[in-house]
Design a protein around this motif. Structure first.
Motif, PDB file in Angstrom:
ATOM      1  N   ASP A 149     -16.198  -5.989   8.221  1.00  0.00           N
ATOM      2  CA  ASP A 149     -15.500  -7.210   8.403  1.00  0.00           C
ATOM      3  C   ASP A 149     -16.116  -7.932   9.838  1.00  0.00           C
ATOM      4  O   ASP A 149     -15.838  -9.251   9.904  1.00  0.00           O
ATOM      5  CB  ASP A 149     -14.070  -7.234   8.314  1.00  0.00           C
ATOM      6  CG  ASP A 149     -13.585  -6.062   9.463  1.00  0.00           C
ATOM      7  OD1 ASP A 149     -13.553  -6.191  10.460  1.00  0.00           O
ATOM      8  OD2 ASP A 149     -13.534  -4.709   8.623  1.00  0.00           O
ATOM      9  N   ASP A 189     -15.902   2.993  11.949  1.00  0.00           N
ATOM     10  CA  ASP A 189     -14.823   2.223  11.615  1.00  0.00           C
ATOM     11  C   ASP A 189     -14.909   2.139  10.084  1.00  0.00           C
ATOM     12  O   ASP A 189     -15.185   1.397   9.273  1.00  0.00           O
ATOM     13  CB  ASP A 189     -14.955   0.639  12.007  1.00  0.00           C
ATOM     14  CG  ASP A 189     -13.954  -0.265  11.398  1.00  0.00           C
ATOM     15  OD1 ASP A 189     -12.967   0.422  10.925  1.00  0.00           O
ATOM     16  OD2 ASP A 189     -13.936  -1.326  11.824  1.00  0.00           O
ATOM     17  N   GLU A 243       0.950  -1.083  -0.130  1.00  0.00           N
ATOM     18  CA  GLU A 243       0.057  -0.113   0.042  1.00  0.00           C
ATOM     19  C   GLU A 243       0.978   1.168   0.033  1.00  0.00           C
ATOM     20  O   GLU A 243       1.836   1.290   0.784  1.00  0.00           O
ATOM     21  CB  GLU A 243      -0.863   0.053   1.058  1.00  0.00           C
ATOM     22  CG  GLU A 243      -1.811   1.422   1.254  1.00  0.00           C
ATOM     23  CD  GLU A 243      -2.738   1.340   2.741  1.00  0.00           C
ATOM     24  OE1 GLU A 243      -2.913   0.775   3.166  1.00  0.00           O
ATOM     25  OE2 GLU A 243      -3.138   2.653   2.496  1.00  0.00           O
ATOM     26  N   ASP A 280     -10.204   5.804   4.752  1.00  0.00           N
ATOM     27  CA  ASP A 280      -9.441   6.952   5.281  1.00  0.00           C
ATOM     28  C   ASP A 280     -10.343   8.227   4.907  1.00  0.00           C
ATOM     29  O   ASP A 280     -11.224   8.001   4.195  1.00  0.00           O
ATOM     30  CB  ASP A 280      -8.315   6.910   4.376  1.00  0.00           C
ATOM     31  CG  ASP A 280      -7.271   5.900   4.591  1.00  0.00           C
ATOM     32  OD1 ASP A 280      -7.487   5.411   5.676  1.00  0.00           O
ATOM     33  OD2 ASP A 280      -6.372   5.591   4.020  1.00  0.00           O
TER      34      ASP A 280
HETATM   35  N1  AG3 Z   1     -10.956   0.447   8.722  1.00  0.00           N
HETATM   36  C1  AG3 Z   1     -10.013   1.187   8.046  1.00  0.00           C
HETATM   37  C2  AG3 Z   1      -8.871   1.833   8.726  1.00  0.00           C
HETATM   38  C3  AG3 Z   1      -7.991   2.517   7.737  1.00  0.00           C
HETATM   39  C4  AG3 Z   1      -6.790   2.011   6.798  1.00  0.00           C
HETATM   40  N2  AG3 Z   1      -6.369   3.015   6.122  1.00  0.00           N
HETATM   41  C5  AG3 Z   1      -5.137   2.629   5.391  1.00  0.00           C
HETATM   42  N3  AG3 Z   1      -4.762   1.511   5.339  1.00  0.00           N
HETATM   43  N4  AG3 Z   1      -4.678   3.445   4.474  1.00  0.00           N
HETATM   44  C6  AG3 Z   1     -10.407  -0.878   9.049  1.00  0.00           C
HETATM   45  C7  AG3 Z   1     -11.376  -1.820   8.905  1.00  0.00           C
HETATM   46  C8  AG3 Z   1     -11.275  -2.990  10.242  1.00  0.00           C
HETATM   47  N5  AG3 Z   1     -12.349  -3.333  10.679  1.00  0.00           N
END
Ligand code: AG3
Length: 281
Positions: free
Chosen positions: A87, A162, A8, A165
């Motif tokens: 999830d 949750d 990423e 971004d």
């Molecule tokens: N929610 C996402 C958090 C952000 C991740 N951002 C990134 N990797 N750029 C996570 C979901 C888990 N339940």
């Protein structure tokens, strides 16, 4: 044989990557591109629009930090709302609290719930019960969280966002208008928490969200936590309504949870922030 990796890319060419054995699932939904990989050392990896959401081995480093600090700071959290979190990891942690009578999860993309249920070892039994409407304390609504919060007659003790971004599709979840409807739908005493991005790489987004929350909530706290799979430290913002001190948690209740990453007895260590960020906040 050449090694494969999923990386990423964050701003300025900062990468977070995993060696992967293979991609086991891929689809494009109405909202985003979903991918699941088998990694070498962290179980399966869930990707939405190219960004890491979780790895099976280590996901608790995010879910514990997002859920338990607010749940243990609230004296008696009975009604909880989760926005996003398809999830199931966030709701799973919420339901570990015995005070909870009802927890609702509003996820916009059914595809995330399905893929997680089918391929991930995160909360598949819970997701299965939610889909079949057999979870006595939990409810899954497939829908737009912004709209749900505006229209619902329900009131909550804790609201947990949750989301992906604070850039792109989830942007609205970080707006003053959204914070206002959350504040309105909290009980007289309530807590709001959102993940707020990488401390180092999304500092401006963190500042913007913090400032908008300050206009709405009675008090706003920020904290950071190292999350496996994200460009850590990761930031979290907490909005308080009414008489609750987020600086203190119920350590006794925390002991019963047998946590692995977040340490309620060291709650104060959450508030560590790089000095330049604290100076800006
Ligand atoms: N929610 C996402 C958090 C952000 C991740 N951002 C990134 N990797 N750029 C996570 C979901 C888990 N339940």
């Amino acid at each position: 044989e050449k090694e494969r990796a999923f990386i990423e890319w964050y701003p300025r060419g900062y990468g977070v990557g995993f060696k992967v054995k293979q991609r086991i699932f891929e689809t494009q939904t109405e909202y985003q591109r979903i991918e699941i990989y088998e990694t070498e050392g962290f179980g399966k990896l869930l990707i939405l629009d190219g960004t890491v959401q979780l790895v099976e081995i280590g996901e608790e480093s995010y879910h514990e930090a997002l859920v338990h600090p607010v749940m243990l700071a609230h004296p008696n959290p009975r009604r909880v709302l989760v926005i996003g979190g398809g999830d199931g990891g966030t709701l799973r942690e919420v339901l570990r609290h015995k005070t909870v009578e009802k927890a609702t999860m509003v996820e916009i993309d059914e595809g995330v719930v399905e893929a997680s249920y089918l391929y991930l070892d995160v909360a598949s039994e819970l997701l299965d019960r939610l889909i079949k409407k057999e979870e006595p304390r939990g409810e899954l609504i497939i829908g737009d969280g912004v709209r749900y919060l505006k229209e619902t007659d329900e009131r909550f003790d804790v609201i947990i966002v949750d989301s992906t971004d604070p850039v792109g599709p989830a942007k609205l979840l970080f707006s003053e208008g959204f914070y206002r409807s959350a504040y309105e739908k909290l009980n007289e005493r309530g807590l709001y928490i959102t993940q707020a991005g990488s401390v180092y790489l999304f500092t401006n987004e963190l500042l913007d969200a913090y400032r908008a929350m300050k206009k709405v909530f009675d008090r706003v706290y920020y904290f950071s936590f190292p999350v496996i799979g994200y460009a850590s430290p990761w930031s979290f913002l907490v909005g308080v309504k009414g008489d609750i001190d987020f600086g203190k948690v119920d350590v006794e209740r925390g002991r019963g949870l047998e946590l692995y990453y977040y340490d309620p007895e060291r709650h104060g260590t959450l508030f560590q922030m790089p000095k330049y960020v604290r100076d800006l906040l």
